[in-house]
Scaffold this motif. Structure first.
Motif, PDB file in Angstrom:
ATOM      1  N   ALA A  84      35.541  38.136  40.178  1.00 15.06           N
ATOM      2  CA  ALA A  84      36.295  39.251  39.607  1.00 15.06           C
ATOM      3  C   ALA A  84      37.793  39.030  39.769  1.00 15.06           C
ATOM      4  O   ALA A  84      38.583  39.385  38.894  1.00 15.06           O
ATOM      5  CB  ALA A  84      35.869  40.560  40.269  1.00 15.06           C
ATOM      6  N   LEU A  85      38.191  38.427  40.909  1.00 12.41           N
ATOM      7  CA  LEU A  85      39.608  38.182  41.140  1.00 12.41           C
ATOM      8  C   LEU A  85      40.170  37.169  40.151  1.00 12.41           C
ATOM      9  O   LEU A  85      41.220  37.395  39.544  1.00 12.41           O
ATOM     10  CB  LEU A  85      39.833  37.689  42.569  1.00 12.41           C
ATOM     11  CG  LEU A  85      41.279  37.263  42.908  1.00 12.41           C
ATOM     12  CD1 LEU A  85      42.248  38.426  42.690  1.00 12.41           C
ATOM     13  CD2 LEU A  85      41.364  36.736  44.325  1.00 12.41           C
ATOM     14  N   LEU A 140      36.782  44.952  39.686  1.00 12.59           N
ATOM     15  CA  LEU A 140      37.296  44.344  40.903  1.00 12.59           C
ATOM     16  C   LEU A 140      37.106  45.251  42.116  1.00 12.59           C
ATOM     17  O   LEU A 140      36.996  44.778  43.233  1.00 12.59           O
ATOM     18  CB  LEU A 140      38.784  44.023  40.719  1.00 12.59           C
ATOM     19  CG  LEU A 140      39.465  43.155  41.776  1.00 12.59           C
ATOM     20  CD1 LEU A 140      38.785  41.803  41.900  1.00 12.59           C
ATOM     21  CD2 LEU A 140      40.928  42.959  41.403  1.00 12.59           C
TER      22      LEU A 140
END
Length: 205
Positions: A84-85, A140
């Motif tokens: 997600a990052l 996130l």
């Protein structure tokens, strides 16, 4: 030599292209409808067949820009990134790439003073672009308990502002050539520091 006429929608496209060129060279406030008409090879009166005035023409440039912008960021986010990052960081890099590749659209969107509520199509396009950042932020933050989770709209707006700042200070124009670090590295480091400070990514990610 008489000017050639435009048919079946070509004039509208030609006027937008002319406006984008003028915006890039002279800024959003540096031209008028007569300039756009001249660049498109038509009379000023012909412009009013498609646009109510200069602001209407610039608003269309901005609308198209937000559509391109949203497409680029959506593709960046959904491009198979491993976390997600990294996917979230990819949207920031797409912001920088858009500003470089589409300077006329970028200026129409962010430097023209045109209200995003000028017309419904522009409002929808700008909201679509904002939603890409918001969806990325929500994904996130999923590992954080809901009662401790920062509002996704808040930190996605912060990342948007950070991306915009890097573009303005270090990407556009001659000052960008003198950036202390590559703009992509500046943005990636800033995003990482910010998100870790909020607890949105683990310290070892």
């Amino acid at each position: 030599m008489p000017k050639q006429g435009y048919h079946h929608g070509d004039l509208r496209r030609a006027l937008v292209d002319a406006a984008l060129m003028l915006i890039e060279k002279q800024g959003p406030q540096g031209f008028n409808l007569s300039d756009a008409a001249k660049s498109a090879g038509v009379t000023p009166a012909a412009v009013y067949r498609h646009f109510g005035g200069r602001d209407d023409l610039i608003a269309e440039c901005a609308r198209q820009g937000f559509e391109i912008f949203a497409d680029l960021m959506d593709h960046a986010y959904n491009g198979g990134k491993p976390s997600a990052l990294s996917a979230f960081e990819a949207t920031g890099r797409a912001y920088l790439a858009f500003a470089r590749k589409f300077p006329g659209h970028y200026m129409a969107m962010f430097e023209s003073g045109i209200s995003l509520n000028t017309n419904p199509d522009l409002a929808r396009a700008s909201e679509r672009a904002r939603q890409v950042f918001s969806r990325a932020a929500e994904k996130l933050s999923q590992h954080i308990p809901a009662d401790k989770r920062p509002p996704a709209a808040m930190f996605s707006a912060h990342i948007w502002a950070m991306s915009h700042g890097v573009v303005e200070l270090f990407t556009r124009g001659k000052p960008g050539a003198r950036a202390p670090f590559p703009p992509e590295e500046l943005l990636e480091a800033g995003i990482g520091i910010y998100l870790r400070g909020l607890g949105l990514v683990p310290p070892d990610e």
